[in-house]
Design a protein around this motif. Structure first.
Motif: not given
Length: 548
Positions: A326, A391, A395, A400, A403-404, A406-407
């Motif tokens: 991120p 993703s 972004t 967004y 981050w989501e 990756s988690l």
């Protein structure tokens, strides 16, 4: 260090490294601008045809894993030539001409099927070659990919297209020469690996079994000999359920690992900040070099050459790479690219070796073991690329996404790691050592018992086994006495004496290191010291000491 270099020089034959050209093709086609000078992203984001290629290679692995699960792939050699033509032609037409979308899709499908077929055939030939040789050849094959990482990122236009298109042809040439080695009986696993002291007994029984003689009926109808009469397509005595569960669990782990690698690849561009600033892809180069070195270190110094053992070292690198995605800037991009390159390179090598060992054990055919494992790897890459592309777009539009993603991927990978099989799961399915059953309890009642120097069932079976009137089979205690006497005369240490006992029974070094839980390098050092102290120069000279 000199011992390592001499072993590599003795073991490596350039023709056995052809798998590296397939890996190099994947890198050049999916991660450089050699085919598409205007590449704006990596992997399937570069061109719509490569989505078709990614889907096709997944389908190829799974389809042929099922279709060839009971097929001797040496009889299917024309399919490898067809795959090479599909791969080379599809690559050339995609890069050299501006094609309509549907034609580009067909070319992508052709190249995907071709690459899958070549990987399957390389898995088959590696399962037939000597274990020691393959454990050097597979990581050495990645040297072709390393060479390409220094060259192809800076070649564009027709020279780049021709260079990438030639890689499958080079791989096919190496495969053809390796087939010649196998046909001539060079560098292949020998029946005497099991126990040369009883090789003549085994040969006689194999011939008798083929003729359907009294010996065949005495020792069991339709019996199979592990590595004796012929190469086994499968081992019916091994618990197939446990073996399949092991393959599924290891495939799930590989899927999760390569999904993470695919996400990192898709979220990065064709040129990262470091490459844009300094003119070369340092992250990929350094990561690949370090990955190859780590693979060699793992093979030579780790007691267990398998994916679950390796992941204890690689998992932190994957987590660090995901956590860096991120962030923007030269340092985070370099960290993400370098760590994922390390993980990709070393996992690629060790995963392939693990699948080859599974095929070598005779539990599954090479096509099934390699097809399922590599299919899950490519499926992970495909899913990861799609998730990374989504993703990245999210972004851009909403702020967004990275981050989501990756988690979520970190959580998926962590759960998969919890499902990874341990060494305890490897016993009893033909994976205790490369190339055979793990103990006498795994053998059928009609099989020739082979002592492992520690299994009570094996010892009892050996004492009970008799061959009438030939005097070739000695009692186990006599062999132990000869080992003790020769070790005392040569001044061997306790561990060297233990290794000598295995060598006297014809055990290979991969078997010994697994049985004693020692690294490849440690066993090789013990064998070297035994040869020096007993003044012998080869395995045959060592066995001659016990024949006198």
């Amino acid at each position: 260090m000199s011992d390592f270099v001499s072993k590599v020089e003795d073991s490596v034959r350039p023709r056995h490294l052809g798998l590296g050209f397939v890996w190099a093709w994947i890198y050049c086609a999916f991660s450089t601008s050699a085919l598409f000078a205007g590449r704006a992203g990596s992997s399937i984001n570069a061109d719509s045809s490569w989505f078709a290629s990614a889907v096709a290679v997944v389908g190829c692995f799974f389809v042929f894993a099922l279709a060839w699960r009971r097929v001797d792939m040496l009889r299917m050699r024309p399919a490898a030539f067809v795959g090479t033509v599909l791969m080379a032609a599809g690559t050339f037409f995609l890069g050299a001409f501006g094609l309509p979308a549907w034609v580009g899709t067909l070319c992508g499908v052709a190249s995907g099927i071709g690459s899958g077929l070549l990987v399957l055939f390389w898995g088959d030939v590696y399962s037939r070659l000597e274990t020691e040789r393959v454990e050097i050849a597979v990581p050495a094959a990645s040297g072709a990919m390393l060479a390409c990482s220094f060259i192809f990122p800076y070649i564009q236009g027709l020279p780049g297209v021709c260079g990438v298109s030639s890689l499958p042809i080079l791989s096919m040439v190496c495969l053809y020469l390796t087939w010649n080695d196998i046909d001539a009986g060079r560098f292949v696993e020998r029946p005497s690996e099991g126990d040369p002291l009883r090789a003549e007994v085994r040969v006689g029984l194999c011939m008798s079994a083929a003729r359907g003689s009294d010996a065949s009926r005495r020792y069991g109808h339709g019996m199979r000999f592990s590595g004796m009469c012929a190469r086994r397509d499968e081992n019916p005595q091994a618990p197939q359920g446990k073996a399949l569960a092991f393959l599924v669990r290891i495939s799930v782990v590989l899927f999760a690992a390569y999904m993470a690698i695919g996400v990192a690849s898709a979220t990065g561009g064709a040129t990262d900040a470091f490459q844009a600033a300094y003119g070369f892809d340092a992250a990929t180069m350094l990561g690949s070099v370090y990955g190859v070195c780590l693979a060699f270190w793992f093979i030579f110094f780790s007691p267990r050459v398998n994916v679950p053992a390796l992941l204890r070292w690689v998992a932190p690198l994957i987590i660090i790479g995901l956590a860096a995605i991120p962030f923007s800037g030269m340092a985070p991009e370099f960290v993400a690219s370098a760590t994922m390159s390390v993980a990709d390179t070393v996992l690629q090598i060790i995963a392939f070796l693990s699948l080859v060992n599974l095929a070598r054990a005779g539990v599954f055919s090479p096509a099934f073991a390699i097809g399922v494992g590599q299919g899950m790897i490519q499926l992970g890459v495909l899913v990861g690329n799609l998730a990374g592309k989504w993703s990245a777009l999210s972004t851009t539009s909403s702020g967004y996404g990275l981050w989501e993603t990756s988690l979520v991927v970190i959580c998926v990978f962590s759960v998969a790691m919890a499902l990874a099989p341990s060494d305890r799961n490897m016993g009893g399915i033909g994976l205790r050592y490369a190339g055979g059953l793990d103990d006498a309890d795994s053998m059928g009642a009609g099989e020739l018992p082979v002592s492992q120097g520690g299994s009570a069932a094996s010892e009892r079976a050996l004492h009970a086994f008799e061959v009438e009137g030939n005097g070739l089979l000695t009692q186990e205690e006599n062999l132990d006495g000869m080992v003790a006497r020769i070790a005392a005369e040569g001044g061997l240490s306790a561990r060297e004496t233990e290794v000598l006992g295995y060598l006297a029974r014809g055990r290979s070094q991969p078997y010994i290191r697994d049985a004693l839980v020692l690294s490849k390098n440690t066993v090789a050092s013990h064998v070297k010291h035994i040869y020096q102290k007993l003044n012998v120069h080869s395995r045959q000279e060592l066995l001659d000491l016990f024949a006198n």
